[in-house]
Design a protein around this motif. Structure first.
Motif, PDB file in Angstrom:
ATOM      1  N   PHE A 159      16.838  57.599  75.581  1.00  0.00           N
ATOM      2  CA  PHE A 159      17.430  56.728  74.421  1.00  0.00           C
ATOM      3  C   PHE A 159      18.099  55.698  75.119  1.00  0.00           C
ATOM      4  CE2 PHE A 159      20.293  56.621  70.541  1.00  0.00           C
ATOM      5  CZ  PHE A 159      19.360  56.126  69.898  1.00  0.00           C
ATOM      6  N   ASN A 160      17.801  54.236  74.820  1.00  0.00           N
ATOM      7  CA  ASN A 160      18.577  53.146  75.254  1.00  0.00           C
ATOM      8  C   ASN A 160      18.672  51.997  74.337  1.00  0.00           C
ATOM      9  OD1 ASN A 160      18.213  54.097  78.438  1.00  0.00           O
ATOM     10  ND2 ASN A 160      16.162  54.068  77.397  1.00  0.00           N
ATOM     11  N   ILE A 161      19.848  51.035  74.714  1.00  0.00           N
ATOM     12  CA  ILE A 161      19.863  50.025  73.963  1.00  0.00           C
ATOM     13  C   ILE A 161      18.919  48.862  73.922  1.00  0.00           C
ATOM     14  CG2 ILE A 161      21.611  48.290  73.568  1.00  0.00           C
ATOM     15  CD1 ILE A 161      23.784  50.095  75.070  1.00  0.00           C
ATOM     16  N   SER A 162      18.413  48.592  72.717  1.00  0.00           N
ATOM     17  CA  SER A 162      17.348  47.737  72.613  1.00  0.00           C
ATOM     18  C   SER A 162      17.773  46.334  72.682  1.00  0.00           C
ATOM     19  CB  SER A 162      16.492  47.825  71.273  1.00  0.00           C
ATOM     20  OG  SER A 162      15.551  46.991  71.256  1.00  0.00           O
ATOM     21  N   ALA A 163      17.063  45.095  72.754  1.00  0.00           N
ATOM     22  CA  ALA A 163      17.100  44.011  73.116  1.00  0.00           C
ATOM     23  C   ALA A 163      18.232  43.404  72.231  1.00  0.00           C
ATOM     24  CB  ALA A 163      16.000  43.035  73.459  1.00  0.00           C
ATOM     25  N   MET A 164      19.510  42.533  72.427  1.00  0.00           N
ATOM     26  CA  MET A 164      20.364  41.823  71.700  1.00  0.00           C
ATOM     27  C   MET A 164      21.022  41.012  72.765  1.00  0.00           C
ATOM     28  SD  MET A 164      21.792  44.869  69.164  1.00  0.00           S
ATOM     29  CE  MET A 164      22.047  46.157  70.305  1.00  0.00           C
ATOM     30  N   SER A 165      20.821  39.494  72.270  1.00  0.00           N
ATOM     31  CA  SER A 165      21.434  38.807  73.142  1.00  0.00           C
ATOM     32  C   SER A 165      22.821  38.102  73.228  1.00  0.00           C
ATOM     33  CB  SER A 165      20.624  37.568  72.986  1.00  0.00           C
ATOM     34  OG  SER A 165      19.109  37.764  73.308  1.00  0.00           O
ATOM     35  N   PHE A 166      23.513  38.110  74.257  1.00  0.00           N
ATOM     36  CA  PHE A 166      24.961  37.168  74.391  1.00  0.00           C
ATOM     37  C   PHE A 166      24.420  36.015  73.491  1.00  0.00           C
ATOM     38  CE2 PHE A 166      27.794  34.281  76.501  1.00  0.00           C
ATOM     39  CZ  PHE A 166      28.809  34.593  75.600  1.00  0.00           C
ATOM     40  N   GLY A 167      25.222  35.670  72.829  1.00  0.00           N
ATOM     41  CA  GLY A 167      25.015  34.362  71.764  1.00  0.00           C
ATOM     42  C   GLY A 167      24.970  34.979  70.361  1.00  0.00           C
ATOM     43  N   GLU A 192      16.857  38.280  74.867  1.00  0.00           N
ATOM     44  CA  GLU A 192      16.146  36.993  75.824  1.00  0.00           C
ATOM     45  C   GLU A 192      17.177  36.260  76.342  1.00  0.00           C
ATOM     46  OE1 GLU A 192      13.725  33.909  73.518  1.00  0.00           O
ATOM     47  OE2 GLU A 192      14.013  35.224  71.590  1.00  0.00           O
ATOM     48  N   GLY A 193      18.509  36.054  75.818  1.00  0.00           N
ATOM     49  CA  GLY A 193      19.440  35.045  76.079  1.00  0.00           C
ATOM     50  C   GLY A 193      20.043  35.427  77.479  1.00  0.00           C
ATOM     51  N   SER A 194      19.409  35.722  78.267  1.00  0.00           N
ATOM     52  CA  SER A 194      19.632  36.064  79.780  1.00  0.00           C
ATOM     53  C   SER A 194      20.861  36.855  80.184  1.00  0.00           C
ATOM     54  CB  SER A 194      20.037  34.583  80.250  1.00  0.00           C
ATOM     55  OG  SER A 194      20.136  34.588  81.858  1.00  0.00           O
ATOM     56  N   ILE A 195      21.231  36.724  81.405  1.00  0.00           N
ATOM     57  CA  ILE A 195      22.235  37.904  82.007  1.00  0.00           C
ATOM     58  C   ILE A 195      23.626  36.983  81.928  1.00  0.00           C
ATOM     59  CG2 ILE A 195      23.009  39.447  83.761  1.00  0.00           C
ATOM     60  CD1 ILE A 195      19.925  39.348  84.724  1.00  0.00           C
ATOM     61  N   SER A 196      24.557  37.436  81.120  1.00  0.00           N
ATOM     62  CA  SER A 196      25.866  36.730  80.950  1.00  0.00           C
ATOM     63  C   SER A 196      26.921  37.380  81.714  1.00  0.00           C
ATOM     64  CB  SER A 196      26.387  36.794  79.486  1.00  0.00           C
ATOM     65  OG  SER A 196      26.611  38.136  79.047  1.00  0.00           O
ATOM     66  N   GLU A 201      29.951  42.645  83.849  1.00  0.00           N
ATOM     67  CA  GLU A 201      31.428  42.889  84.200  1.00  0.00           C
ATOM     68  C   GLU A 201      31.501  44.362  84.137  1.00  0.00           C
ATOM     69  OE1 GLU A 201      34.969  42.984  81.037  1.00  0.00           O
ATOM     70  OE2 GLU A 201      34.484  40.769  81.733  1.00  0.00           O
ATOM     71  N   PRO A 202      30.792  45.191  83.039  1.00  0.00           N
ATOM     72  CA  PRO A 202      31.154  46.727  83.160  1.00  0.00           C
ATOM     73  C   PRO A 202      30.181  47.295  84.132  1.00  0.00           C
ATOM     74  CG  PRO A 202      30.822  45.654  80.922  1.00  0.00           C
ATOM     75  CD  PRO A 202      30.347  44.604  81.967  1.00  0.00           C
ATOM     76  N   GLY A 203      28.978  46.697  84.773  1.00  0.00           N
ATOM     77  CA  GLY A 203      28.306  47.359  85.798  1.00  0.00           C
ATOM     78  C   GLY A 203      27.344  48.296  85.188  1.00  0.00           C
ATOM     79  N   GLY A 204      26.875  48.499  83.924  1.00  0.00           N
ATOM     80  CA  GLY A 204      25.858  49.352  83.320  1.00  0.00           C
ATOM     81  C   GLY A 204      24.431  48.776  83.800  1.00  0.00           C
ATOM     82  N   ASP A 205      23.486  49.580  83.769  1.00  0.00           N
ATOM     83  CA  ASP A 205      22.150  49.372  84.089  1.00  0.00           C
ATOM     84  C   ASP A 205      21.651  48.225  82.944  1.00  0.00           C
ATOM     85  OD1 ASP A 205      22.379  51.169  86.089  1.00  0.00           O
ATOM     86  OD2 ASP A 205      20.988  52.522  85.110  1.00  0.00           O
ATOM     87  N   LEU A 206      20.916  47.294  83.708  1.00  0.00           N
ATOM     88  CA  LEU A 206      20.408  46.296  82.740  1.00  0.00           C
ATOM     89  C   LEU A 206      18.907  46.331  82.854  1.00  0.00           C
ATOM     90  CD1 LEU A 206      22.798  43.156  83.409  1.00  0.00           C
ATOM     91  CD2 LEU A 206      22.810  44.759  81.578  1.00  0.00           C
ATOM     92  N   VAL A 207      18.169  45.904  81.646  1.00  0.00           N
ATOM     93  CA  VAL A 207      16.679  45.453  81.759  1.00  0.00           C
ATOM     94  C   VAL A 207      16.761  44.006  81.365  1.00  0.00           C
ATOM     95  CG1 VAL A 207      14.633  45.815  80.498  1.00  0.00           C
ATOM     96  CG2 VAL A 207      15.887  47.729  81.025  1.00  0.00           C
ATOM     97  N   TRP A 208      16.291  43.067  82.156  1.00  0.00           N
ATOM     98  CA  TRP A 208      16.475  41.717  81.772  1.00  0.00           C
ATOM     99  C   TRP A 208      15.160  41.301  80.884  1.00  0.00           C
ATOM    100  CZ3 TRP A 208      15.800  37.225  85.916  1.00  0.00           C
ATOM    101  CH2 TRP A 208      16.107  35.968  85.354  1.00  0.00           C
ATOM    102  N   GLU A 209      15.388  40.892  79.882  1.00  0.00           N
ATOM    103  CA  GLU A 209      14.304  40.515  78.841  1.00  0.00           C
ATOM    104  C   GLU A 209      14.024  38.989  79.182  1.00  0.00           C
ATOM    105  OE1 GLU A 209      13.377  41.832  74.615  1.00  0.00           O
ATOM    106  OE2 GLU A 209      14.053  39.894  74.383  1.00  0.00           O
ATOM    107  N   LEU A 210      12.806  38.585  79.309  1.00  0.00           N
ATOM    108  CA  LEU A 210      12.312  37.287  79.634  1.00  0.00           C
ATOM    109  C   LEU A 210      11.464  36.780  78.561  1.00  0.00           C
ATOM    110  CD1 LEU A 210      13.083  35.739  82.019  1.00  0.00           C
ATOM    111  CD2 LEU A 210      10.741  35.908  82.975  1.00  0.00           C
ATOM    112  N   GLY A 211      12.117  35.871  77.746  1.00  0.00           N
ATOM    113  CA  GLY A 211      11.469  35.281  76.644  1.00  0.00           C
ATOM    114  C   GLY A 211      10.856  33.933  76.867  1.00  0.00           C
TER     115      GLY A 211
END
Length: 536
Positions: A159-167, A192-196, A201-211
């Motif tokens: 169970f994970n956090i789905s895609a929501m962009s910075f912006g 899709e808003g890239s890695i901000s 800063e917090p260091g949690g695992d990321l899945v980078w969504e490329l739109g």
């Protein structure tokens, strides 16, 4: 000071000024009650500004307490005045209450039986066992993602956090989600808003969504830049790469970030201008055929150093996905994972017609993708995620039963950090600081408090899933299948999911003896060389 700020603080400022001004009239006894009242309200407003747990109170001193006053009166006032009208809002009162309770570590148990009418068509349930199993340790609820062509597989939570962009979301919302993901050992999809900087800063695992806008790895004219991609993808925090083909909120439509929400930080993060709306194209420029899509996946896997690469889509024309399946067979290139988004999902603003009438719902799309991969003997090499209005443990169980390996949630985690569904995300005036770039509004969202709520929601939801599975006699999520889920079709008929749906046999699409006429026709129409259909 802008008008919005004046409106939010006007009553608090009035109370303070009235109290101060009235001190000169203390010799008038008739003035004391008003002075005492405004003085007391001023103290309440100061307390609201200083406290850190309630974003609405911080953004609306004094007035924000009205919401929590109603909330404390249970159950009728809370149900109908605070949590809204189910017909107007995309998530029900019961769903939102469940998330809030789990995020706050409160009991979610309810007396007086089910909230649903068990005799209405569409009612669903899990059948339980006469011999329940021990409740499993949720630490083992993980899935290994990475096929035979991946050299850096990733062990993801169920169970994970789905895609929501910075912006779309504020800096503090992104911080809260990522810190919560780190606390709970699950992943956070960047959107899709890239890695901000706030993702990192917090260091949690990321899945980078490329739109299709290739934000964070784009050239000046908006095309894919392999060097910029490699620099970002090599970050240890980035665990997987997800190509977004379409999303549930608006399948076939590009993403939009209004100009008034674009700050200098967002422009820098995405590599865009601040002078106009940020509109990502509806389709990708890096590929135009199923074969080219797989070649792009292979290229990204190489550039990222062998990390898992897959794609996300809301299913549209069935023959197009089968064209991708045929391209897998023809090229030998496989995605490591596929995330199926349902048309009912999506947290972003979208045209009403797209929201209501475009795209395939999650379960139908998931079952089709699962069956296609089973039918070409590749299901064991490609993992499937599911996203689309998933809130509860039962929602997760349903998608696991029809083919998913794991589930993602967007709105559930937004609720966990304080979203109240004000539906003002696109206006930059979110009252809780979740979906705004206004620095004062988002200041109300206190990261440490909300991050813990994100972690709590994740932990308590998986705990509830473990308990449901145990009641069904199962010890692990991988054991649940369509035989365990039941749906009412009418007042006098119920069926197991396994009786309602078509499930292909391994290799059935390759055998030439396809049982379902629909699957046979779509397979004939599919082409690896292009997305257009062949003659059926």
């Amino acid at each position: 000071m802008n008008l919005s700020l004046l409106n939010r603080y006007a009553f608090f400022v009035f109370c303070v000024l009235f109290t101060l001004a009235s001190l000169v009239f203390l010799d008038q006894a008739w003035f004391w009650p008003a002075t005492a009242l405004t003085g007391l309200l001023s103290l309440v407003g100061i307390a609201d500004l200083l406290q850190t747990r309630r974003a609405v109170r911080r953004n609306y001193p004094i007035l924000g307490n009205i919401r929590y006053l109603f909330e404390s009166i249970r159950p009728e006032i809370r149900q109908y005045l605070i949590e809204g009208d189910d017909d107007r809002l995309p998530f029900s009162r019961a769903q939102r209450s469940l998330v809030y309770a789990r995020a706050k570590n409160e009991g979610a148990d309810k007396p007086f039986g089910t909230l649903s009418d068990v005799y209405l068509s569409g009612f669903e349930f899990i059948s339980h066992s006469m011999r329940p199993a021990p409740v499993a340790d949720t630490a083992g609820f993980r899935v290994q993602i990475g096929g035979p062509q991946c050299s850096q597989p990733y062990s993801a939570s169920l169970f994970n956090i789905s895609a929501m962009s910075f912006g779309s979301l504020s800096a503090n919302a992104i911080r809260s989600l990522n810190q919560g993901a780190k606390l709970g050992n699950f992943y956070h999809d960047t959107g899709e808003g890239s890695i901000s900087a706030y993702h990192r800063e917090p260091g949690g695992d990321l899945v980078w969504e490329l739109g299709s806008g290739y934000f964070g790895c784009r050239t000046e004219d908006g095309r894919f830049d392999p060097e910029r991609f490699a620099a970002q993808a090599s970050l240890p925090q980035v665990k997987m790469i997800e190509i977004k083909l379409s999303q549930g909120a608006k399948p076939g439509h590009g993403g939009i970030l209004p100009q008034h929400k674009i700050t200098a930080e967002i422009a820098h993060t995405r590599g865009i201008s601040m002078d106009q709306d940020c509109v990502s194209p509806a389709s990708h420029s890096a590929f135009s055929t199923p074969i080219e899509l797989l070649q792009f996946i292979d290229r990204l896997r190489t550039l990222s150093g062998g990390k898992p690469v897959g794609f996300k889509l809301c299913l549209g024309h069935p023959w197009e996905f089968m064209g991708v399946a045929k391209a897998m067979l023809k090229t030998g290139i496989l995605p490591d994972f596929i995330v199926i988004d349902g048309k009912e999902g999506g947290t972003g603003a979208a045209p009403l017609e797209f929201t209501d009438h475009l795209g395939v719902p999650l379960r139908e799309g998931l079952l089709f993708v699962h069956n296609t991969l089973v039918g070409i003997n590749l299901r064991d090499k490609i993992k499937l995620g599911a996203s689309g209005k998933i809130i509860s443990a039962f929602d997760i169980a349903c998608v696991l039963a029809i083919g998913a390996d794991w589930a993602n949630s967007a709105r559930g985690f937004m609720f966990a950090i304080g979203c109240i569904q004000s539906q003002s995300c696109h206006t930059n005036k979110c009252p809780t600081g979740v979906a705004t770039q206004d620095p004062l509004r988002q200041r109300a969202l206190v990261v440490e408090d909300k991050a813990q709520r994100v972690c709590n929601f994740h932990r308590n939801t998986l705990k509830a899933l473990a308990e449901m599975l145990a009641a069904a006699g199962l010890e692990h999520p991988s054991q649940i299948d369509a035989r365990h889920l039941v749906q009412r079709l009418s007042a006098s008929e119920i069926k197991l999911f396994s009786q309602q749906h078509v499930f292909l046999e391994p290799g059935e699409l390759l055998s030439g003896r396809i049982a379902g006429e629909f699957y046979e026709r779509m397979w004939r129409m599919a082409q690896a060389e292009g997305f257009e259909p062949a003659a059926a």
